[in-house]
Design an enzyme around this catalytic site. Structure first.
Site, short mmCIF file in Angstrom:
data_model
loop_
_atom_site.label_atom_id
_atom_site.label_comp_id
_atom_site.label_asym_id
_atom_site.label_seq_id
_atom_site.Cartn_x
_atom_site.Cartn_y
_atom_site.Cartn_z
N ARG A 39 13.01 32.96 9.43
CA ARG A 39 12.47 33.14 8.07
C ARG A 39 10.95 33.06 8.10
NH1 ARG A 39 13.69 28.62 4.56
NH2 ARG A 39 11.43 28.49 4.49
N HIS A 95 11.35 29.85 1.46
CA HIS A 95 12.73 30.02 1.00
C HIS A 95 12.74 30.74 -0.36
CE1 HIS A 95 16.83 29.03 -0.20
NE2 HIS A 95 16.34 28.53 -1.33
N TYR A 117 7.40 21.92 6.99
CA TYR A 117 8.52 21.80 7.95
C TYR A 117 8.62 22.93 8.96
CZ TYR A 117 11.00 24.91 4.62
OH TYR A 117 11.37 25.96 3.83
C1 LIG Z 1 27.06 24.91 -3.09
C2 LIG Z 1 25.56 24.83 -3.06
N1 LIG Z 1 24.98 23.76 -2.48
C3 LIG Z 1 23.62 23.68 -2.41
C4 LIG Z 1 22.84 24.66 -2.96
C5 LIG Z 1 21.32 24.56 -2.90
N2 LIG Z 1 20.79 25.56 -1.97
C6 LIG Z 1 20.21 26.68 -2.42
S1 LIG Z 1 19.71 27.67 -1.18
C7 LIG Z 1 20.26 26.62 0.00
C8 LIG Z 1 20.10 26.93 1.47
C9 LIG Z 1 21.05 27.96 1.98
O1 LIG Z 1 20.65 28.37 3.26
P1 LIG Z 1 21.31 29.58 4.00
O2 LIG Z 1 22.78 29.60 3.77
O3 LIG Z 1 20.85 29.54 5.41
O4 LIG Z 1 20.73 30.86 3.25
P2 LIG Z 1 19.21 31.38 3.17
O5 LIG Z 1 18.66 30.76 1.91
O6 LIG Z 1 18.48 30.94 4.38
O7 LIG Z 1 19.30 32.87 3.06
C10 LIG Z 1 20.82 25.48 -0.60
C11 LIG Z 1 21.38 24.35 0.16
C12 LIG Z 1 23.49 25.74 -3.59
N3 LIG Z 1 22.80 26.78 -4.10
N4 LIG Z 1 24.85 25.82 -3.60
#
Ligand SMILES: Cc1ncc(C[n+]2csc(CCOP(=O)(O)OP(=O)(O)O)c2C)c(N)n1
Ligand SMILES: [Mg+2]
Length: 355
Positions: A254, A258, A267
């Site tokens: 990435r 985010h 981080y």
């Molecule tokens: C069930 C749930 N738990 C926590 C969150 C908070 N949250 C939003 S984005 C994220 C990270 C997800 O990372 P990843 O699956 O690697 O996807 P990326 O954002 O890197 O595309 C989290 C934990 C959420 N949206 N839904």
């Protein structure tokens, strides 16, 4: 029996212009390649302008997908229009690749009902914000297509972090057992907000997880639109042939926050980000097209200019939407409205009218 040993090497087609030669993809002619570029530029422009619009207060918090465009464009190019796409917030604008108006997606990020679309109009499901909950939905839709004897399949996009969620495992298991025509497309950008991949899994690769569900796992360079196209096309062919799901792990790093609410400087590995930016997906495909003599400067400028103009028109259209009726907040939420409903709504209308 499915071939379940995952491919560990990253598949690549685009070379580096030096020692690593360019490959070819069967079935993609020169016009198709230029069309892929047009789509990449549209997505890149959407993303970069959205960050600006956010800073200008014109859209809300926005999940940036800079350098994830190749995954989205390459994968969707391998689908037919009848195939269903299940996006996460990282693929919020993927509907543009199916002809959805840009203003619709901008409206979604503005929290305006004009941003709601009927999934059946584009075969694009709603943007999924809860991590991985759309994976069982996609598995169910794909299985339903199979039960009805239809040829369509489904693709679900999710991140590396999503592979730690129960819903991912339930959906993958279901798809494996029922041989649902599903592509599980994992964008492994190595971060789940501030949680790094090594804190997410003890598996050597995410593609290894596929073996547990009896499906092939494939690893692809996430910045190589042609390798992604090819891997997805193979997965779709398996799905249509009744051979069941495939897990694709598209590996990247990435290189943007985010989302607009995130400060990764506390981080992330800044050097690794710089390295990733140097090999970002749109520039790499430009290099490929240049080496084939397919992208004269005028054409590149024309494509970029069209995308920029389309964004200007779309934000103007989204901002011209009249304010939504506040009753929409409740009309789909309450089966039996409380006695105070009419009075409460009237008060809300009064407050909003007073500004
Ligand atoms: C069930 C749930 N738990 C926590 C969150 C908070 N949250 C939003 S984005 C994220 C990270 C997800 O990372 P990843 O699956 O690697 O996807 P990326 O954002 O890197 O595309 C989290 C934990 C959420 N949206 N839904
Ligand atoms: Mg991630």
């Amino acid at each position: 029996m499915a071939q379940t040993l995952p491919e560990r090497e990253l598949r690549r087609v685009i070379g580096d212009g030096e020692a690593q030669p360019d490959g070819e993809v069967d079935g993609l002619g020169d016009e198709d390649l230029v069309e892929l570029y047009r789509q990449l530029v549209l997505m890149r422009t959407y993303d970069e302008r959205s960050v600006v619009y956010h800073r200008q207060g014109r859209i809300g918090t926005y999940a940036i997908f800079w350098n994830h465009e190749a995954m989205q464009v390459g994968a969707v190019a391998a689908l037919d229009d009848e195939d269903w796409i299940f996006p996460s917030y990282r693929e919020s604008a993927i509907g543009l690749l199916r002809g959805m108006p840009i203003s619709t997606v901008l409206s979604w990020w503005r929290g305006h009902p004009a941003g709601w679309w009927n999934p059946a109009d584009y075969n694009v499901a709603s943007i999924c914000v809860p991590i991985a909950t759309h994976v069982p939905h996609a598995a169910g839709l794909a299985w339903g297509k199979r039960l009805r004897g239809e040829s369509a399949c489904a693709i679900a996009f999710f991140g590396d972090g999503a592979t730690s969620e129960g819903a991912f495992h339930e959906g993958a298991n279901f798809a494996g057992v029922f041989r649902a025509p599903l592509v599980l497309f994992c964008n492994n950008n190595q971060w789940a907000i501030s949680t790094p991949l090594e804190a997410q899994t003890a598996a050597e690769t995410l593609a290894d997880k596929a073996a547990g569900y009896g499906m092939p796992g494939v690893r692809v360079d996430g910045a190589d639109v042609l390798a992604i196209y090819e891997a997805t096309r193979d997965a779709v062919a398996r799905a249509r042939a009744g051979e069941g799901p495939t897990f694709i792990e598209a590996v990247t790093y990435r290189a943007a926050p985010h989302a607009t609410a995130d400060d990764p400087s506390v981080y992330i590995d800044a050097e690794r980000v710089e390295e990733e930016k140097r090999r970002e997906c749109v520039g790499r495909f430009e290099g490929y097209l240049d080496r084939r003599g397919l992208l004269p400067d005028e054409l590149r400028d024309e494509i970029r200019g069209e995308a920029a103009q389309a964004m200007r028109d779309a934000i103007a259209r989204a901002e011209a939407e009249p304010d939504p009726d506040p009753e929409l907040l409740f009309s789909h939420a309450l089966a039996a409205p409380p006695r105070s409903y009419d009075a409460d709504l009237a008060e809300l209308r009064r407050i909003l009218a007073d500004g």
